[in-house]
Design a protein around this motif. Sequence first.
Motif, PDB file in Angstrom:
ATOM      1  N   LEU A  57      -1.788   1.515   6.229  1.00 28.82           N
ATOM      2  CA  LEU A  57      -2.384   2.619   6.996  1.00 28.82           C
ATOM      3  C   LEU A  57      -3.122   2.083   8.210  1.00 28.82           C
ATOM      4  O   LEU A  57      -3.018   2.627   9.307  1.00 28.82           O
ATOM      5  CB  LEU A  57      -3.345   3.421   6.121  1.00 28.82           C
ATOM      6  N   SER A  58      -3.855   0.955   8.026  1.00 27.46           N
ATOM      7  CA  SER A  58      -4.663   0.465   9.141  1.00 27.46           C
ATOM      8  C   SER A  58      -3.779  -0.107  10.245  1.00 27.46           C
ATOM      9  O   SER A  58      -4.220  -0.270  11.368  1.00 27.46           O
ATOM     10  CB  SER A  58      -5.675  -0.570   8.659  1.00 27.46           C
ATOM     11  N   LEU A  59      -2.503  -0.415   9.929  1.00 26.70           N
ATOM     12  CA  LEU A  59      -1.584  -0.865  10.972  1.00 26.70           C
ATOM     13  C   LEU A  59      -1.074   0.309  11.814  1.00 26.70           C
ATOM     14  O   LEU A  59      -0.230   0.123  12.682  1.00 26.70           O
ATOM     15  CB  LEU A  59      -0.397  -1.585  10.346  1.00 26.70           C
ATOM     16  N   SER A  60      -1.561   1.493  11.531  1.00 26.43           N
ATOM     17  CA  SER A  60      -1.213   2.721  12.252  1.00 26.43           C
ATOM     18  C   SER A  60       0.252   3.128  12.091  1.00 26.43           C
ATOM     19  O   SER A  60       0.842   3.758  12.946  1.00 26.43           O
ATOM     20  CB  SER A  60      -1.611   2.670  13.732  1.00 26.43           C
TER      21      SER A  60
END
Lengths: 427, 182
Positions: free
Chosen positions: A13-16
């Motif tokens: 998720l944090s890698l978009s």
Amino acid sequence: MITYVSVGLLALLSLSIPVGIVLFLLGFGIDVFFSPFPLIKGLGQMVWSSSNSATLIAIPFFVLLGEILVRSGVAARTYEALDRWVSWLPGGLVHANVATSTMFSAISGSSVATAATVATVAMPQAERLGYDPKLFSGAIAAGGTLGIMIPPSINLIVYGFLTQSSIPQLFLAGLLPGILLALGFIVITVIICLIRPDLGGERRIFPLSQMLGALVHLLPIIFLFTMIIGTIYKGWATPTEAAAVGVAVAFVIAAFASGISFRMISDSLLGTIKVTSMIMLVVIGASFLNFTLSSAGLGRELKEFLEGLGLSPLAFILVVVMIYVVLGFFIETLSLMVVTIPIIVPLVVAQGYDPIWFGILMIVLIEMALITPPVGLNLYVVQGARKSGKMSDVMIGSIPFVCVMLLMAAALIAFPQLALYLPAALN
Amino acid sequence: MTDRFLTRLRALNRVVAVLIGIMLLACAGFVLLDIILRQLGSSFGGTDEVSGYVMAIATSWGMGYAMLELGHVRIDILRSRAGPKGRSLFDLASLMILAGTVSVIALRCWPVVERSITNMSRANTALETPLWLVQLPWFAGWVWFALMAWLTFVTALLMVLQGRFDASEAAIGVFAEEEAFQ
């Protein structure tokens, strides 16, 4: 496996990467690392069966209904009418924000749509009448969250779909907590404005004739709500079919209010398709992940994990609440719900809790997530409608309402009947 | 050239989206008629089934439009801290992964259609719909989504290679928040 899913989820998720795609990727990972037989063979069938759903078609219908009402100006007139009725309270127009949000929640299935609707019509009034921007915009952000609690609710439809609970029962269960939350918002505003009268702007009392005259502008919303909820509980229509009724009624209302143009219909349809596709990618991804998780034996692993913890049911539910409050800071809300339902709900039910009750508790926590920074969609929606001033104003203004929601969550845990009374009484 | 291509893709998908929107409207009308008929003691039968098919087809065909309008939700925590070049790398990587995943989905959807065709399967319902009839357009929607994703990816890659990070951000960046709906 639990660690893999949790860490993988946050990392991807944090890698978009789009949320729906992340869920598919995690499912592929479970297949490769944890499953004795190839689960990917089931992918096509899962995608087919999770989108071939007469239940979920309620989502585009409810979205469309909201789009039509916003574009027809019904929203603005409702706000004006409610202003006449509630602006005598300490806090004045702030109460109109909450009241309009509550009414729109009763016809809208989405919190962000509700907040966007109210913000568009309310914001121009705030500066003109000298309101404190923090409290004023916070009330819209918070009031808008009622959209997913007061029926109809897209999130409750998704919850019911994924946990196989009755959607009409979930709708009934959300009604009382939703109204209590709205009252809570009004009470906290009165308290704040009694302590700091300068925050609330001018109290205005309208003559009775104007108050009564304004009532006519509330009729469209009341009529629409009655049609949607009435057809469900009369047994004439399922929640899905009631959504189709809602679309038809919204068209009739729009025709009387402002007329219908080709442009308006095509804009509404485009908005509807965009929102629906976004939701459905996440829902289909979650269905596939659910499938891989349960095939790979997550249930057994979770049960062992839980017995290892040795928590009492109450301690367990408090841990769950904590998890949602923390995750709610960072994760977009529908995603948060869809991702956690397959993991958390079986555990909660195994502890002896009612899945309908937990659905409502989860909605309160999700509402909170909508107005807690850094990721709180409603905050951005309201800020977007403000067009000036600092983002932090909206965040600070939302804090009192977050407190009300925490109280509501505590009340639901202490008195489960708040959610369960209506479904039981009317069954 | 890249910009014009992208504008055309968007325009094309807007037409697709309006068409499936009209299909949804027709479905709503059909459901409404059935409710009224039931009050009069009769019914078309099978509105549930038809709604399901409409939803499946609308979903797969709407995905490409939502992608081009930056509708699919992405979490912006790390990305928003990067500079324009870094952001475009995040966007390209994320779009490539999306395109790859959607291609896998589309490939895996084919066996479902194939089975229905070889077995001539019919739905286990009163309508006895031949399943391939509704699964073929559903499958085509996923292929369309994959195709759109790869085309957009190549377009954005060209933009980045030309050093036009603004254009790439507008094409494949993160959705504008005020338009976000859920």
